[in-house]
Design an enzyme around this catalytic site. Sequence first.
Site, PDB file in Angstrom:
ATOM      1  N   GLN A 129       0.828  -1.201   0.000  1.00 53.31           N
ATOM      2  CA  GLN A 129       0.000   0.000   0.000  1.00 53.31           C
ATOM      3  C   GLN A 129       0.864   1.252   0.000  1.00 53.31           C
ATOM      4  OE1 GLN A 129      -3.192   1.322  -0.898  1.00 53.31           O
ATOM      5  NE2 GLN A 129      -3.070  -0.869  -0.659  1.00 53.31           N
ATOM      6  N   HIS A 188       1.953   3.011  -3.264  1.00 53.02           N
ATOM      7  CA  HIS A 188       1.022   3.745  -4.131  1.00 53.02           C
ATOM      8  C   HIS A 188       1.415   5.197  -4.299  1.00 53.02           C
ATOM      9  CE1 HIS A 188      -2.049   1.155  -5.557  1.00 53.02           C
ATOM     10  NE2 HIS A 188      -2.355   0.695  -4.362  1.00 53.02           N
ATOM     11  N   GLU A 218      -9.597   1.860   4.155  1.00 58.09           N
ATOM     12  CA  GLU A 218     -10.010   1.433   2.825  1.00 58.09           C
ATOM     13  C   GLU A 218      -9.815  -0.084   2.699  1.00 58.09           C
ATOM     14  OE1 GLU A 218      -7.369   2.766  -0.206  1.00 58.09           O
ATOM     15  OE2 GLU A 218      -8.708   2.244  -1.848  1.00 58.09           O
ATOM     16  N   HIS A 219      -8.631  -0.541   3.067  1.00 61.09           N
ATOM     17  CA  HIS A 219      -8.339  -1.975   3.060  1.00 61.09           C
ATOM     18  C   HIS A 219      -8.065  -2.428   4.484  1.00 61.09           C
ATOM     19  CE1 HIS A 219      -6.828  -0.453  -0.900  1.00 61.09           C
ATOM     20  NE2 HIS A 219      -7.578  -1.459  -1.324  1.00 61.09           N
ATOM     21  N   ASP A 242      -6.982  -6.291  -5.241  1.00 61.84           N
ATOM     22  CA  ASP A 242      -6.704  -5.197  -6.166  1.00 61.84           C
ATOM     23  C   ASP A 242      -6.842  -5.645  -7.615  1.00 61.84           C
ATOM     24  OD1 ASP A 242      -6.243  -3.363  -4.300  1.00 61.84           O
ATOM     25  OD2 ASP A 242      -4.062  -3.348  -4.442  1.00 61.84           O
ATOM     26  N   HIS A 245     -53.152  17.478  -2.501  1.00 64.66           N
ATOM     27  CA  HIS A 245     -52.722  16.120  -2.146  1.00 64.66           C
ATOM     28  C   HIS A 245     -53.878  15.380  -1.473  1.00 64.66           C
ATOM     29  CE1 HIS A 245     -48.657  17.553  -2.791  1.00 64.66           C
ATOM     30  NE2 HIS A 245     -48.175  16.332  -2.546  1.00 64.66           N
TER      31      HIS A 245
END
Length: 934
Positions: free
Chosen positions: A725, A728, A794-795, A828, A887
């Site tokens: 990770q 990235h 996220e992960h 991924d 209505h």
Amino acid sequence: MGVGLLVSVEPDTITGKDIKGLTLEEVALFENCLVQATPENLQSRLAFLRTHFTTLSIYIDVRQLKAYGDVIEVLNAGASKIFVTSEQLKALAQEDTIAPSRLVLTISPLNPSTDIAKLKSFLEENPKWKTAEWAFDGDKGNAYVDRVLQELDNYPPHADQTLYVSTTSESAGQDLLAQYPGNALIVSSERLTLDTTKKGHEDLIQVTDLFLAGSTSDRKTGLYTTSVVDERGVALGLVYSSKESILEALKTKTGVYQSRKRGLWHKGASSGDTQELISMSFDCDKDCLLFRVRQKGRGFCHLATMSCWGPTSGLSRLQQTLRSRKQDAPPGSYTARLFNDPKLLGAKIKEEADELCEATTKEDIASEAADLLYFALARCIAADVTLEDIEKNLDLKSLKVKRRKGDAKPQYVNGDQKTPQTNGINGTAASSKPTEEEVKEAASIPKDSTDPAGTDDNGRIQLKRYSTSQAFSDDILKSALQRPSQRSTEKIMNLVNPIIEDVRTKGDSAVLKYTHKFEKATSLKSPVLKAPFPKSLMQLPPETIEAINISYDNILKFHSAQKETAPLVVQTMPGVTCSRFSRPIEKVGLYIPGGTAVLPSTALMLGVPAMAAGCKNIVLASPPRSDGTITPEIVYIADKIGAEAIVLAGGAQAVAAMAYGTESITKVDKILGPGNQFVTAAKMLVSNDTTASVSIDMPAGPSEVLVIADETSQPAFVASDLLSQAEHGTDSQVVLIAIALSEAQLQAIEDEVHRQAHALPRVDIVRGAIEHSVTISVPTLAEALKWSNYYAPEHLILQIADPKSCLPDIHNAGSVFLGKWTPESVGDYSAGVNHSLPTYGYARQYSGVNLASFMKHITSSEVSEEGVNSVGKAVVELARVEGLEAHKRAMEVRMEVLGLKERTFLSEEKAVTALKDIRGDAVDGDSEKVNGTV
Ligand SMILES: *[C@@H]1O[C@H](CO)[C@@H](O)[C@H](O)[C@H]1NC(C)=O
Ligand SMILES: *[C@@H]1O[C@H](CO)[C@@H](O)[C@H](O)[C@H]1NC(C)=O
Ligand SMILES: *[C@@H]1O[C@H](CO)[C@@H](O)[C@H](O)[C@H]1NC(C)=O
């Protein structure tokens, strides 16, 4: 610049007991001193000298130190230069960060010829160290010095090479200097005196004699031109000195000069504008003296200005002003408030620091920096800290061998108070004005290889450690878990807005313009590549095609299974039926980042679900390479998923092109895909524009992973997941939560992180990410999950004994990876789950991309006559409460026809006709009967 005299300070002189010869204060007047270091005294002695004599260049003889670490400590603690043995030189030469100018080489007196031979061969192999300086035992005479230099092929010495030669007698010293004016004489402080009579100490050396030896005075007058400067080196004036005035200045520690008219001149004796002497030294060729003084009173000049070249300016002037304000600022004035209200001053410093970070133009930066310096200096002056102290401190820091890590404390890493962390705009903390390069897609810039980011003091790549069992409060852990700071929304928006506007109004030509500018793809003629895509643009090795095929099939399988086979139908009350059925979003735009990594997987993860959902028009956008082409993997995938076109653009311009459409690009209904802060900002802006009528997926931020590891985890696996990770981008963040791991187990993971990181080609990106990454030790799984849910990664990777059993307790996470055999990379790329996941804590409220991201749901309801009876009254009542008469009537009219309500709206005749129409002829107009049928 000539060292001239290097006074070797004896232990008694430093401790202040039984001082013979010069005192330490007197030694300091010559700017240099040499101290012997022993393992016992090295820290305290150096610290003492540094605190008391800020202008002193301190030479330390470390030859007695056996431990290499101690030698480094001495350099770090502020030694200007160290005297080393040839063995120490060899060890220190391994350290890239040590400059040759910090070392003075010595030759062992025990075995000089072997030592010289060894040194000679070392220097031949390591020529960089030839510029180091040498120290000699001067009592052996100049002939010895010459011989050694000849043997070392260093004869005659370079003009700028200082030879440090020890001497014990005045005449020998003068000889040494006569031969090499560049020599520095090393003389023991105990052998020096300021007393010209030398009463009872005939063996002592009168210090001015040695100080002046080898110098050149004015031929006519015999005086020395003397430049007088303040404590920071700012010139105050030009005067003359004689041997007599120099001795008087040294004795009185004040500014004393030789006036050609009046003789000995004690500066300030009549005016009161006296000077405290800090030090004196010669220039490079020993014909001009420099007096460093602390000027008192109005200044040096007879015109009562600080300098003979007029009033001071800049920081010196500011310091002067602040000092006088501190003494007598008018009560209630702003400056007085600043000095008396530390809170106000602190707030101003923070405010100005913020503004400096935000400033973009040269003028603004200069102006904001000036404001910051003003308040910073006010803070210093309030505490009696001077510019001199600050500059000395800077010089001292420059002496460090291991550079200080540049990272900010956690509260500042995310500290832009004006930008709540939920704004979803990403960026880097240290940035000021974004450059064009940064505006480009994927602005994740690797750290320079000399930048110590992400490493600890020993240069190891390591996550910062925290533990819940130590005295870390929840607040500290929370700030440690903050995401790296994101660039302020406003600034990004201001950059992105004009680009969007340009593309919206000018279409293709604007998109092309930005692609030419940012991607340097100047040969590109059209901003779009339309299907059918030429096979020549998707030439790939068979193994890549096979890998894409496998991932494609798996993603398709999993996403097709998410398809709802039949509409959802629910009868909520007798006669009231609700249903929901899905339809694909017709036109979608998928953003595939370019930049530092080729990301075909993102194209798969976005494109396959879009295709599975049945989207009619799929448009991809990705920044082209500088030759105008797109990576063949992306073209191949675009072809496989049936995309209608690839927009050859990145950043805000690509988002705008898809949001508004251009002459050649289809306007889409929804834009999905990850991107940098500019892409994210553009997505937010277009989705906020109702005229664009486009929606977006979740806000994207830098990638992140949280690994929970217990004692069953494999250190190598844990480290590899963290690093996958971290590579990235420098703004990525990785977190390790260690459950009850021993020190040895933690070490094993850290060793693996360091080892594996160094083997990675993207190690400089990894270090950037590791810099703001942390390890948190917790005692239990429950505690680990508490922090994981707080962080909302996220992960989430669970390298624990029984990962499945804790799924019910996971509340916030984008995607979870269970067990040690499941690296994040499987998700991924190939498992089938989506890797477009919520980052930056958005896992608290968003899901990752899934089939539903490409679908919308339509609901329907159907009410029967029976339903009118069951639900009608509730509708009428709520419409009445809300005051919406139409209505209410829409329901009532139906109820009246069915006789469920007294007629106020319809005539009986009309109601009956209506009912007849509805039911055919089954009604005979008898209202009682109608009532009865229900
Ligand atoms: C990949 O899939 C395509 C069909 O989409 C097929 O024609 C091709 O043979 C496959 N290639 C490999 C190497 O699996
Ligand atoms: C969204 O649009 C509204 C109205 O046009 C505007 O006031 C608001 O500032 C916009 N928000 C953003 C984030 O641009
Ligand atoms: C993954 O994300 C993409 C788009 O971001 C989406 O199209 C796809 O459906 C997702 N896959 C899964 C399995 O959720």
